[in-house]
Design a protein around this motif. Structure first.
Motif, PDB file in Angstrom:
ATOM      1  N   ALA B  34       3.382  -1.811  -4.216  1.00 21.39           N
ATOM      2  CA  ALA B  34       4.148  -2.471  -3.157  1.00 21.39           C
ATOM      3  C   ALA B  34       4.736  -1.431  -2.216  1.00 21.39           C
ATOM      4  CB  ALA B  34       5.269  -3.315  -3.758  1.00 21.39           C
ATOM      5  N   TYR B  36       7.998  -1.014   0.601  1.00 27.56           N
ATOM      6  CA  TYR B  36       9.280  -1.542   1.047  1.00 27.56           C
ATOM      7  C   TYR B  36       9.763  -0.737   2.252  1.00 27.56           C
ATOM      8  CZ  TYR B  36       9.277  -3.498  -3.658  1.00 27.56           C
ATOM      9  OH  TYR B  36       8.930  -4.165  -4.808  1.00 27.56           O
ATOM     10  N   GLN B  38      13.326   0.288   4.314  1.00 28.10           N
ATOM     11  CA  GLN B  38      14.778   0.304   4.202  1.00 28.10           C
ATOM     12  C   GLN B  38      15.386   0.933   5.442  1.00 28.10           C
ATOM     13  OE1 GLN B  38      16.732   2.658   1.105  1.00 28.10           O
ATOM     14  NE2 GLN B  38      18.265   1.045   0.842  1.00 28.10           N
ATOM     15  N   GLN B  42      21.178  -0.943   4.771  1.00 28.26           N
ATOM     16  CA  GLN B  42      20.588  -2.213   4.368  1.00 28.26           C
ATOM     17  C   GLN B  42      19.842  -2.075   3.045  1.00 28.26           C
ATOM     18  OE1 GLN B  42      18.210  -4.146   7.358  1.00 28.26           O
ATOM     19  NE2 GLN B  42      19.659  -3.685   9.013  1.00 28.26           N
ATOM     20  N   ALA B  43      19.608  -3.212   2.436  1.00 32.27           N
ATOM     21  CA  ALA B  43      18.788  -3.244   1.233  1.00 32.27           C
ATOM     22  C   ALA B  43      17.317  -3.065   1.607  1.00 32.27           C
ATOM     23  CB  ALA B  43      18.967  -4.579   0.519  1.00 32.27           C
ATOM     24  N   PRO B  44      16.518  -2.627   0.665  1.00 30.02           N
ATOM     25  CA  PRO B  44      15.068  -2.585   0.929  1.00 30.02           C
ATOM     26  C   PRO B  44      14.526  -3.979   1.177  1.00 30.02           C
ATOM     27  CG  PRO B  44      15.639  -1.274  -0.993  1.00 30.02           C
ATOM     28  CD  PRO B  44      16.856  -2.061  -0.644  1.00 30.02           C
ATOM     29  N   LEU B  46      10.741  -6.118   1.126  1.00 25.39           N
ATOM     30  CA  LEU B  46       9.333  -6.079   0.738  1.00 25.39           C
ATOM     31  C   LEU B  46       8.448  -6.266   1.962  1.00 25.39           C
ATOM     32  CD1 LEU B  46       7.140  -6.115  -1.531  1.00 25.39           C
ATOM     33  CD2 LEU B  46       7.428  -8.626  -1.557  1.00 25.39           C
ATOM     34  N   TYR B  49       2.499  -6.213  -0.902  1.00 26.60           N
ATOM     35  CA  TYR B  49       2.320  -6.158  -2.349  1.00 26.60           C
ATOM     36  C   TYR B  49       0.840  -6.296  -2.654  1.00 26.60           C
ATOM     37  CZ  TYR B  49       2.086 -11.279  -2.084  1.00 26.60           C
ATOM     38  OH  TYR B  49       1.733 -12.565  -1.766  1.00 26.60           O
ATOM     39  N   THR B  56       6.006 -12.444   3.005  1.00 29.00           N
ATOM     40  CA  THR B  56       6.333 -13.496   3.963  1.00 29.00           C
ATOM     41  C   THR B  56       7.060 -12.940   5.178  1.00 29.00           C
ATOM     42  OG1 THR B  56       6.517 -15.084   2.155  1.00 29.00           O
ATOM     43  CG2 THR B  56       7.524 -15.693   4.251  1.00 29.00           C
ATOM     44  N   TYR B  87       9.212   3.096   1.199  1.00 26.91           N
ATOM     45  CA  TYR B  87       8.989   3.466  -0.198  1.00 26.91           C
ATOM     46  C   TYR B  87       7.783   2.725  -0.749  1.00 26.91           C
ATOM     47  CZ  TYR B  87      13.824   5.207  -0.196  1.00 26.91           C
ATOM     48  OH  TYR B  87      14.996   5.890   0.078  1.00 26.91           O
ATOM     49  N   GLN B  89       5.980   1.625  -4.458  1.00 28.34           N
ATOM     50  CA  GLN B  89       6.415   1.353  -5.832  1.00 28.34           C
ATOM     51  C   GLN B  89       5.229   0.829  -6.624  1.00 28.34           C
ATOM     52  OE1 GLN B  89       8.064  -2.355  -6.522  1.00 28.34           O
ATOM     53  NE2 GLN B  89       8.196  -1.970  -8.715  1.00 28.34           N
ATOM     54  N   TYR B  91       3.896  -1.215  -9.953  1.00 30.30           N
ATOM     55  CA  TYR B  91       4.347  -2.182 -10.966  1.00 30.30           C
ATOM     56  C   TYR B  91       3.230  -2.459 -11.968  1.00 30.30           C
ATOM     57  CZ  TYR B  91       2.409  -5.326  -7.345  1.00 30.30           C
ATOM     58  OH  TYR B  91       1.618  -5.917  -6.387  1.00 30.30           O
ATOM     59  N   ARG B  96       8.969   0.903 -14.006  1.00 34.44           N
ATOM     60  CA  ARG B  96       8.595   0.804 -12.595  1.00 34.44           C
ATOM     61  C   ARG B  96       9.080   2.077 -11.894  1.00 34.44           C
ATOM     62  NH1 ARG B  96       5.508  -3.003 -14.500  1.00 34.44           N
ATOM     63  NH2 ARG B  96       6.110  -5.164 -14.003  1.00 34.44           N
ATOM     64  N   PHE B  98       9.212   4.433  -8.108  1.00 35.53           N
ATOM     65  CA  PHE B  98       9.125   4.486  -6.657  1.00 35.53           C
ATOM     66  C   PHE B  98       8.739   5.888  -6.208  1.00 35.53           C
ATOM     67  CE2 PHE B  98      11.174   0.504  -5.364  1.00 35.53           C
ATOM     68  CZ  PHE B  98      11.891   0.153  -6.490  1.00 35.53           C
TER      69      PHE B  98
END
Lengths: 118, 107
Positions: B34, B36, B38, B42-44, B46, B49, B56, B87, B89, B91, B96, B98
């Motif tokens: 995946a 991301y 950032q 702010q938060a990361p 997505l 994937y 979305t 980033y 990542q 899975y 997991r 990054f």
């Protein structure tokens, strides 16, 4: 709208404890796999812990194994992280992140800052 | 533990230009990769994937490719809102992991 809201962060002395919470709304929390991910100041992302939708499967990063405990309450749409014996290197923003499957992280909260310092 | 290595650490790009970010895994992660984005404070978020599937609401100017150990995120024409840290990542395995991130900055 999917929302994840973390709380419980703050300043704690080395060796102390904190319990983080993550309140979920806007989706069926009990169907989602959940994680905690942290980010030290100015650094990258580090996965911390995972809990399955039922709570039956749990994983931890080696860096926190035996120190942190993840849990969830599906009736309360909430995720938790109990952090004990905190050290300076645990200082970070802690994000909760949700997944529809055991894979990537679809949704993230805004994070809560934990500072471990005397 | 699978080590994810991103390059370059910083990429200086002019608006409207193409940006190509790389991510390498220390062992195969299949397509379980995946990306991301950032932004500061702010938060990361997505982006991609399955190595190449848009999340979305992600604009088509973002595209992902690769499998196994080599992956690429391409931003076809950089917009002002795309300047951020990216980033990768994996899975495929626990834990997991990054990459260390690639900062895309304005040239």
């Amino acid at each position: 709208e999917v929302q994840l809201v973390e709380s419980g962060g703050g300043l704690v002395q080395p060796g102390g404890s904190l319990r983080l919470s993550c309140a979920a709304s806007g989706f069926t929390f009990s169907s989602y796999e959940m994680n905690w991910v942290r980010q030290a100041p100015g650094k990258g992302l580090e996965w911390v812990s995972y809990i399955s939708s039922s709570g039956n499967t749990i994983y931890y990063a080696d860096s926190v194994k035996g120190q942190f405990t993840i849990s969830r309450d599906n009736a309360k749409n909430s995720l938790y992280l109990q952090m004990n014996h905190l050290r300076a290197e645990d200082t970070a923003i802690y994000y909760c992140a949700g997944s529809r499957t055991v894979s990537h992280f679809d949704y993230w909260g805004q994070g809560t800052l934990v500072t471990v310092s005397s | 533990e699978i080590v994810m290595t991103q390059s370059p650490a910083t990429l200086s790009v002019s608006p409207g230009e193409r940006a190509t970010l790389s991510c390498r895994a220390s062992q195969s992660v299949s397509s379980n990769l995946a990306w991301y984005q950032q932004k500061p404070g702010q938060a990361p978020r997505l982006l991609i994937y399955g190595a190449s599937t848009w999340a979305t609401g992600i604009p088509a100017r973002f595209s992902g490719s690769g499998s196994g150990t080599e992956f690429t995120l391409t931003i076809s024409s950089l917009q002002s809102e795309d300047f951020a840290v990216y980033y990768c990542q994996q899975y495929n395995n626990w834990p997991r992991t990054f990459g260390q991130g690639t900062k895309v900055e304005i040239k």
